[in-house]
Design a protein around this motif. Sequence first.
Motif, mmCIF file in Angstrom:
data_model
loop_
_atom_site.group_PDB
_atom_site.id
_atom_site.type_symbol
_atom_site.label_atom_id
_atom_site.label_comp_id
_atom_site.label_asym_id
_atom_site.label_seq_id
_atom_site.Cartn_x
_atom_site.Cartn_y
_atom_site.Cartn_z
ATOM 1 N N GLU A 43 7.410 -14.819 17.723
ATOM 2 C CA GLU A 43 6.032 -15.076 18.158
ATOM 3 C C GLU A 43 5.079 -15.114 16.974
ATOM 4 O O GLU A 43 4.171 -15.961 16.908
ATOM 5 C CB GLU A 43 5.608 -14.012 19.175
ATOM 6 C CG GLU A 43 6.307 -14.133 20.512
ATOM 7 C CD GLU A 43 6.048 -12.944 21.421
ATOM 8 O OE1 GLU A 43 5.906 -13.153 22.638
ATOM 9 O OE2 GLU A 43 5.984 -11.799 20.911
ATOM 10 N N HIS A 88 -7.008 -8.362 21.012
ATOM 11 C CA HIS A 88 -7.347 -7.119 20.319
ATOM 12 C C HIS A 88 -8.769 -7.203 19.774
ATOM 13 O O HIS A 88 -9.192 -8.243 19.275
ATOM 14 C CB HIS A 88 -6.358 -6.879 19.177
ATOM 15 C CG HIS A 88 -6.462 -5.518 18.571
ATOM 16 N ND1 HIS A 88 -5.933 -4.400 19.162
ATOM 17 C CD2 HIS A 88 -7.059 -5.097 17.449
ATOM 18 C CE1 HIS A 88 -6.179 -3.347 18.416
ATOM 19 N NE2 HIS A 88 -6.867 -3.740 17.363
ATOM 20 N N ASN A 137 -0.051 -6.602 13.136
ATOM 21 C CA ASN A 137 0.742 -6.441 14.347
ATOM 22 C C ASN A 137 1.200 -4.991 14.495
ATOM 23 O O ASN A 137 1.191 -4.425 15.601
ATOM 24 C CB ASN A 137 1.944 -7.386 14.304
ATOM 25 C CG ASN A 137 2.689 -7.479 15.617
ATOM 26 O OD1 ASN A 137 2.098 -7.644 16.685
ATOM 27 N ND2 ASN A 137 4.010 -7.377 15.543
ATOM 28 N N ALA A 138 1.573 -4.366 13.369
ATOM 29 C CA ALA A 138 1.984 -2.963 13.397
ATOM 30 C C ALA A 138 0.783 -2.033 13.540
ATOM 31 O O ALA A 138 0.808 -1.080 14.330
ATOM 32 C CB ALA A 138 2.761 -2.632 12.123
ATOM 33 N N THR A 156 -3.980 -11.989 21.003
ATOM 34 C CA THR A 156 -3.573 -10.800 21.757
ATOM 35 C C THR A 156 -4.723 -10.131 22.493
ATOM 36 O O THR A 156 -4.502 -9.200 23.273
ATOM 37 C CB THR A 156 -2.945 -9.765 20.800
ATOM 38 O OG1 THR A 156 -3.907 -9.397 19.798
ATOM 39 C CG2 THR A 156 -1.695 -10.341 20.133
ATOM 40 N N TRP A 211 -2.174 -2.550 14.830
ATOM 41 C CA TRP A 211 -2.830 -2.667 16.128
ATOM 42 C C TRP A 211 -1.891 -2.407 17.302
ATOM 43 O O TRP A 211 -2.342 -2.305 18.445
ATOM 44 C CB TRP A 211 -3.441 -4.058 16.288
ATOM 45 C CG TRP A 211 -4.595 -4.327 15.353
ATOM 46 C CD1 TRP A 211 -5.376 -3.408 14.730
ATOM 47 C CD2 TRP A 211 -5.090 -5.615 14.963
ATOM 48 N NE1 TRP A 211 -6.331 -4.040 13.968
ATOM 49 C CE2 TRP A 211 -6.187 -5.394 14.097
ATOM 50 C CE3 TRP A 211 -4.729 -6.923 15.257
ATOM 51 C CZ2 TRP A 211 -6.910 -6.444 13.515
ATOM 52 C CZ3 TRP A 211 -5.442 -7.972 14.683
ATOM 53 C CH2 TRP A 211 -6.522 -7.728 13.821
ATOM 54 N N GLY A 212 -0.583 -2.350 17.028
ATOM 55 C CA GLY A 212 0.370 -2.147 18.115
ATOM 56 C C GLY A 212 0.400 -3.299 19.102
ATOM 57 O O GLY A 212 0.618 -3.085 20.305
ATOM 58 N N THR A 213 0.188 -4.517 18.595
ATOM 59 C CA THR A 213 0.130 -5.673 19.497
ATOM 60 C C THR A 213 1.506 -6.148 19.949
ATOM 61 O O THR A 213 1.616 -6.923 20.890
ATOM 62 C CB THR A 213 -0.652 -6.829 18.843
ATOM 63 O OG1 THR A 213 -0.302 -6.938 17.457
ATOM 64 C CG2 THR A 213 -2.137 -6.572 18.923
ATOM 65 N N GLY A 214 2.559 -5.707 19.280
ATOM 66 C CA GLY A 214 3.909 -5.854 19.804
ATOM 67 C C GLY A 214 4.500 -7.247 19.824
ATOM 68 O O GLY A 214 5.457 -7.493 20.566
ATOM 69 N N LEU A 215 3.989 -8.169 19.008
ATOM 70 C CA LEU A 215 4.579 -9.508 18.984
ATOM 71 C C LEU A 215 5.915 -9.473 18.259
ATOM 72 O O LEU A 215 6.111 -8.720 17.296
ATOM 73 C CB LEU A 215 3.641 -10.509 18.301
ATOM 74 C CG LEU A 215 2.673 -11.258 19.225
ATOM 75 C CD1 LEU A 215 1.714 -10.295 19.910
ATOM 76 C CD2 LEU A 215 1.895 -12.327 18.449
ATOM 77 N N THR A 216 6.848 -10.298 18.710
ATOM 78 C CA THR A 216 8.140 -10.403 18.042
ATOM 79 C C THR A 216 8.003 -11.242 16.776
ATOM 80 O O THR A 216 6.991 -11.918 16.553
ATOM 81 C CB THR A 216 9.175 -11.085 18.956
ATOM 82 O OG1 THR A 216 8.766 -12.451 19.188
ATOM 83 C CG2 THR A 216 9.295 -10.357 20.292
ATOM 84 N N ARG A 217 9.038 -11.204 15.953
ATOM 85 C CA ARG A 217 9.028 -12.011 14.732
ATOM 86 C C ARG A 217 8.894 -13.509 15.062
ATOM 87 O O ARG A 217 8.198 -14.247 14.368
ATOM 88 C CB ARG A 217 10.324 -11.746 13.957
ATOM 89 C CG ARG A 217 10.418 -12.396 12.572
ATOM 90 C CD ARG A 217 9.372 -11.895 11.616
ATOM 91 N NE ARG A 217 9.416 -10.463 11.421
ATOM 92 C CZ ARG A 217 9.576 -9.872 10.240
ATOM 93 N NH1 ARG A 217 9.703 -10.597 9.163
ATOM 94 N NH2 ARG A 217 9.558 -8.563 10.133
#
Length: 305
Positions: free
Chosen positions: A134, A90, A123-124, A88, A126-132
């Motif tokens: 992904e 990050h 993912n939560a 991502t 860092w707010g990287t926003g990947l779907t389950r």
Amino acid sequence: MRSVVARAPGKINVYFRVGPPREDGYHSVASLYLAVSLYEDVAASARTDNEITVSLNPASTSVVDPEDFPLGEDNLVVRAARLLAEHTGHVAGVHLDITKRVPVAGGMGGGSADAAAALVACNALWGTGLTREELGRLGARLGADVPFALSGGAAVGLGVGDELFPLLLRGRSDWVLVPASYGLSTPKVYAMLDTLRHGVDVPAPEEVDPELVQALVVGDLGRVADLAANDLTPAALALAPELGPVLEMGDRAGALAELVSGSGPTVAMLVRDGEHASQLATQLQDEAGVDAFPVHGPVHGARIL
């Protein structure tokens, strides 16, 4: 957010067929995964630098010697966080605190559950926003069992176990787990299986027994007991002969079926219901002096607490 805690389940393989070694060194499998109510927790806390660090929570119950628990770059939670950061872009660091309850090297996917929980937590955080989905594709790069730890429930697994076909079960099944005080190396168990099969032509499995799938879906536990199977059992027994008496113990105590879970050495015993699970676990503890505890499945995959 400064901290996020995610929880992911261990699993048992109600059915596990293993093909011959492939050119890439892996084995094709046909597995029936069931996520059970024994969980790993990973707490992800923000760091002000770019470091990724890990610790073992003192509340962990499945680590015999905390001094031997790896806390370096090879730990799957570190690898999971680093993979997510690289994927991502990050750049912030994270500290990951693991609470382990799934037996270490016990054939229940504890390391994979750690990785799944770390992916969800980071993912939560860092707010990287990947779907389950992904996250599942990323997780497959860490290990074949990671995608299932993310999805949970029950599923047929093909390929190396990462091609998942979810199942919707109409009810739960109850089990008693008997962990060992030692672990078994999964690569060594597969190598022993290949040795035991030397000269025997074994086809690559293409499906899980449809009758078993149907029996588990509708909750026909007697039929599940008849059809449950694990090709890795002879290899696990060759490496740890003491598993034989444990399996016999469950049979004498009234379990519907006894299985080596995955590559072992944890033994899973299918029982009639939750009451039977509690009774059998107590009986095994009192009469045989073994550690035993009830679990049930299916349960949710990795999620934020």
